[in-house]
Design an enzyme around this catalytic site. Structure first.
Site, PDB file in Angstrom:
ATOM      1  N   LYS A 236       0.836  -1.204   0.000  1.00 31.16           N
ATOM      2  CA  LYS A 236       0.000   0.000   0.000  1.00 31.16           C
ATOM      3  C   LYS A 236       0.868   1.249   0.000  1.00 31.16           C
ATOM      4  O   LYS A 236       1.698   1.438   0.887  1.00 31.16           O
ATOM      5  CB  LYS A 236      -0.917  -0.002   1.219  1.00 31.16           C
ATOM      6  CG  LYS A 236      -1.707   1.289   1.416  1.00 31.16           C
ATOM      7  CD  LYS A 236      -2.470   1.266   2.744  1.00 31.16           C
ATOM      8  CE  LYS A 236      -3.061   2.620   3.070  1.00 31.16           C
ATOM      9  NZ  LYS A 236      -3.715   2.638   4.391  1.00 31.16           N
ATOM     10  N   ASP A 241      -2.262  10.416   3.982  1.00 32.75           N
ATOM     11  CA  ASP A 241      -3.674  10.087   4.141  1.00 32.75           C
ATOM     12  C   ASP A 241      -4.350  11.072   5.091  1.00 32.75           C
ATOM     13  O   ASP A 241      -4.224  10.966   6.307  1.00 32.75           O
ATOM     14  CB  ASP A 241      -3.830   8.659   4.669  1.00 32.75           C
ATOM     15  CG  ASP A 241      -5.296   8.275   4.837  1.00 32.75           C
ATOM     16  OD1 ASP A 241      -6.144   8.917   4.188  1.00 32.75           O
ATOM     17  OD2 ASP A 241      -5.576   7.343   5.604  1.00 32.75           O
ATOM     18  N   LYS A 248      -9.785  13.006   8.706  1.00 30.57           N
ATOM     19  CA  LYS A 248      -9.318  12.538  10.005  1.00 30.57           C
ATOM     20  C   LYS A 248      -9.255  13.693  11.001  1.00 30.57           C
ATOM     21  O   LYS A 248      -9.117  14.852  10.596  1.00 30.57           O
ATOM     22  CB  LYS A 248      -7.911  11.944   9.878  1.00 30.57           C
ATOM     23  CG  LYS A 248      -7.802  10.663   9.091  1.00 30.57           C
ATOM     24  CD  LYS A 248      -6.341  10.233   9.008  1.00 30.57           C
ATOM     25  CE  LYS A 248      -6.177   8.954   8.193  1.00 30.57           C
ATOM     26  NZ  LYS A 248      -6.727   7.773   8.884  1.00 30.57           N
ATOM     27  N   ASP A 259       1.798   6.243   5.797  1.00 25.00           N
ATOM     28  CA  ASP A 259       0.781   5.344   5.274  1.00 25.00           C
ATOM     29  C   ASP A 259       1.223   4.655   3.988  1.00 25.00           C
ATOM     30  O   ASP A 259       0.442   3.931   3.369  1.00 25.00           O
ATOM     31  CB  ASP A 259      -0.527   6.107   5.046  1.00 25.00           C
ATOM     32  CG  ASP A 259      -1.755   5.233   5.254  1.00 25.00           C
ATOM     33  OD1 ASP A 259      -1.611   4.164   5.878  1.00 25.00           O
ATOM     34  OD2 ASP A 259      -2.841   5.611   4.792  1.00 25.00           O
ATOM     35  N   ASP A 318     -11.930   7.443   4.081  1.00 29.20           N
ATOM     36  CA  ASP A 318     -10.755   7.126   4.891  1.00 29.20           C
ATOM     37  C   ASP A 318     -10.443   5.631   4.871  1.00 29.20           C
ATOM     38  O   ASP A 318      -9.459   5.196   5.455  1.00 29.20           O
ATOM     39  CB  ASP A 318     -10.962   7.609   6.330  1.00 29.20           C
ATOM     40  CG  ASP A 318      -9.672   7.646   7.127  1.00 29.20           C
ATOM     41  OD1 ASP A 318      -8.593   7.711   6.499  1.00 29.20           O
ATOM     42  OD2 ASP A 318      -9.731   7.595   8.375  1.00 29.20           O
ATOM     43  N   GLU A 320      -9.359   4.096   2.296  1.00 27.69           N
ATOM     44  CA  GLU A 320      -8.830   4.259   0.942  1.00 27.69           C
ATOM     45  C   GLU A 320      -7.796   3.216   0.553  1.00 27.69           C
ATOM     46  O   GLU A 320      -7.676   2.851  -0.612  1.00 27.69           O
ATOM     47  CB  GLU A 320      -8.231   5.663   0.779  1.00 27.69           C
ATOM     48  CG  GLU A 320      -6.796   5.849   1.238  1.00 27.69           C
ATOM     49  CD  GLU A 320      -6.568   5.557   2.730  1.00 27.69           C
ATOM     50  OE1 GLU A 320      -5.457   5.114   3.070  1.00 27.69           O
ATOM     51  OE2 GLU A 320      -7.483   5.762   3.537  1.00 27.69           O
ATOM     52  N   ARG A 322      -7.575   0.022   1.008  1.00 25.71           N
ATOM     53  CA  ARG A 322      -8.112  -1.204   0.408  1.00 25.71           C
ATOM     54  C   ARG A 322      -8.576  -0.992  -1.036  1.00 25.71           C
ATOM     55  O   ARG A 322      -8.647  -1.939  -1.810  1.00 25.71           O
ATOM     56  CB  ARG A 322      -9.243  -1.749   1.284  1.00 25.71           C
ATOM     57  CG  ARG A 322     -10.482  -0.899   1.355  1.00 25.71           C
ATOM     58  CD  ARG A 322     -11.296  -1.156   2.609  1.00 25.71           C
ATOM     59  NE  ARG A 322     -10.611  -0.660   3.797  1.00 25.71           N
ATOM     60  CZ  ARG A 322     -11.098  -0.763   5.038  1.00 25.71           C
ATOM     61  NH1 ARG A 322     -12.244  -1.360   5.239  1.00 25.71           N
ATOM     62  NH2 ARG A 322     -10.419  -0.290   6.073  1.00 25.71           N
TER      63      ARG A 322
END
Length: 467
Positions: A236, A241, A248, A259, A318, A320, A322
């Site tokens: 990933k 993020d 967030k 991230d 959020d 995101e 996946r």
């Protein structure tokens, strides 16, 4: 900084194992005998001032317990912790490594990891004091391999530690491009609008809210032409993020520069395999995007068509990671990967439950799970398997699309089930490193910051060539 069997420094470190004579010259041995050492616990050490009776100014003796029973994790933590505590006190150190064969590699790896320091972006750098380390051993090949492993792990740590205004999707793509060019790897780059045109709806949707366009990198390495099977490694790569429209909380959002730790780990594993010309075949898939809110960002309530044509109902922007990973996993199935290994800082649910002590993983294949757990024990990383009862399949179902991208309960398992759907029948491992990718205090051989988690376990497993 690290040399093998070179000239002596001012200080010496020897490792003391229960019931085993210390392998040093007579002069040093007399000093140690005179000190009458009595260790009670693993990690205890003595600091012997030689008072001019040796070519060394100081001799350190570190208790590593019984080398016949000590596990890799404890050895690395003990040795690494000692070096981290010493590295700002002295400028040079000789280390005598006289250990059982199976521990030599891991001792060297620990030394390399414990000497890593990220200076940050500063006008005046604050590097560690210990700049010269010399390892004394006849097992030069094992030590060299251990140091190479540490070097790749530290490469990943630097990528994760750097700020997101530097480490953008384009920046990582250029890193991959330089690497693939140097080693003449097959490398395909899909970016921006081309992602949309080719059906990578997940990657494109997450990245379209940022001026830094999304990228998808596909690397292919054939280390064993005699076998027409390739394992897929997926990482990933969300370089920052914010949560997107589902913003967030501002507290600790700065930590979201990490991230992309899964992408860094996937690239590091690839570097280790390729640079050392290991005879395995791998395809590395690294989707990259920034998840930012804007008038062009994807929104809660959107329905996104993914690469394999499944549709996803967006509950939260959020969730995101996946979305990127699902497209990459689908592409790996299209390439007919033999096995799929995916690494991601995916859920706060996993991090809250397991902390920074263990990687959570999901795998419905018992044989592959056993291989993974055996590998993790051999290299000293903690992993814990998520349950995969069939009832969990229902929590990702949507009334308006094929799947939901976020669930209300069992967050880490729900994310795993979502991703498993895209792997179809190919043996698949999802490793959630949200809790282990970063630490906020010194821990064993790791300084504060990125750890390069999961690299050791997966590198070890892949090199076993279990086809």
């Amino acid at each position: 900084m690290i040399s093998l069997n070179c000239k002596n420094s001012e200080n010496l470190l020897v490792l003391k194992s229960v019931g085993k004579e210390i392998n040093v010259d007579e002069e040093i041995n007399k000093l140690i005998e005179k000190a009458n050492l009595n260790f009670n616990s693993l990690g205890d050490y003595a600091e012997i001032n030689t008072l001019g009776n040796s070519k060394y100014r100081t001799v350190y003796v570190l208790n590593i317990g019984d080398e016949n029973t000590i596990c890799v994790k404890d050895l690395q933590k003990t040795l690494g912790s000692f070096i981290i505590n010493l590295r700002n006190k002295i400028t040079s150190l000789d280390i005598i490594l006289s250990l059982k064969d199976n521990l030599i590699f891991f001792a060297a790896e620990s030394i390399g990891i414990s000497l890593y320091h990220y200076d940050g972006i500063k006008k005046n750098l604050n590097s560690i004091k210990l700049q010269s380390v010399n390892i004394i051993s006849s097992e030069t090949e094992k030590i060299s391999d251990g140091l190479k492993s540490a070097e790749c792990i530290n490469y990943a740590r630097t990528l994760v530690n750097k700020p997101s205004n530097i480490v953008t999707p384009e920046f990582i793509t250029k890193e991959i491009q330089n690497f693939s060019s140097e080693y003449k790897l097959e490398h395909e780059i899909i970016s921006g609008e081309e992602l949309k045109e080719r059906g990578f709806g997940g990657i494109y949707s997450v990245g379209k809210g940022s001026k830094n366009i999304p990228y998808f990198n596909i690397l292919k390495y054939t280390g064993d032409p005699s076998i027409n099977k390739y394992d897929a490694i997926i990482g990933k790569g969300v370089t920052f993020d914010s949560g997107g429209i589902s913003l967030k909380p501002s507290l600790n959002m700065k930590n979201m520069i990490s991230d992309m730790a899964g992408a860094a780990s996937a690239l590091s594993i690839t570097k280790y395999i390729v640079e050392n010309k290991h005879k395995v075949n791998i395809i590395t898939l690294i989707p990259l995007a920034e998840n930012l809110p804007s008038s062009n960002a994807y929104k809660p309530g959107d329905v996104i068509t993914m690469y394999n044509k499944l549709t996803v109902d967006i509950v939260s922007t959020d969730a995101e990671g996946r979305m990127l990973l699902a497209d990459a996993i689908s592409y790996a199935t299209e390439l007919k990967a033999n096995r799929i290994f995916e690494i991601s800082t995916l859920t706060g649910s996993s991090a809250n439950f397991l902390g920074n002590i263990s990687i959570g993983y999901y795998c419905e294949n018992d044989e592959l799970s056993k291989d993974l757990e055996d590998s993790s024990k051999e290299v000293g990383e903690n992993i814990w398997r998520f349950p995969f009862f069939k009832e969990y399949k229902d929590i990702v179902k949507s009334d308006y699309a094929d799947l939901l991208n976020s669930v209300k309960t069992a967050g880490a398992i729900g994310a795993s089930v979502f991703l498993q759907t895209f792997a179809e029948d190919i043996p698949y491992v999802h490793m959630d490193i949200a809790g282990t990718a970063n630490i906020d205090i010194v821990n064993g051989m790791y300084e504060k910051g990125a750890t390069g988690t999961a690299i050791k376990t997966l590198s070890n497993l892949l090199l076993k060539k279990i086809i």
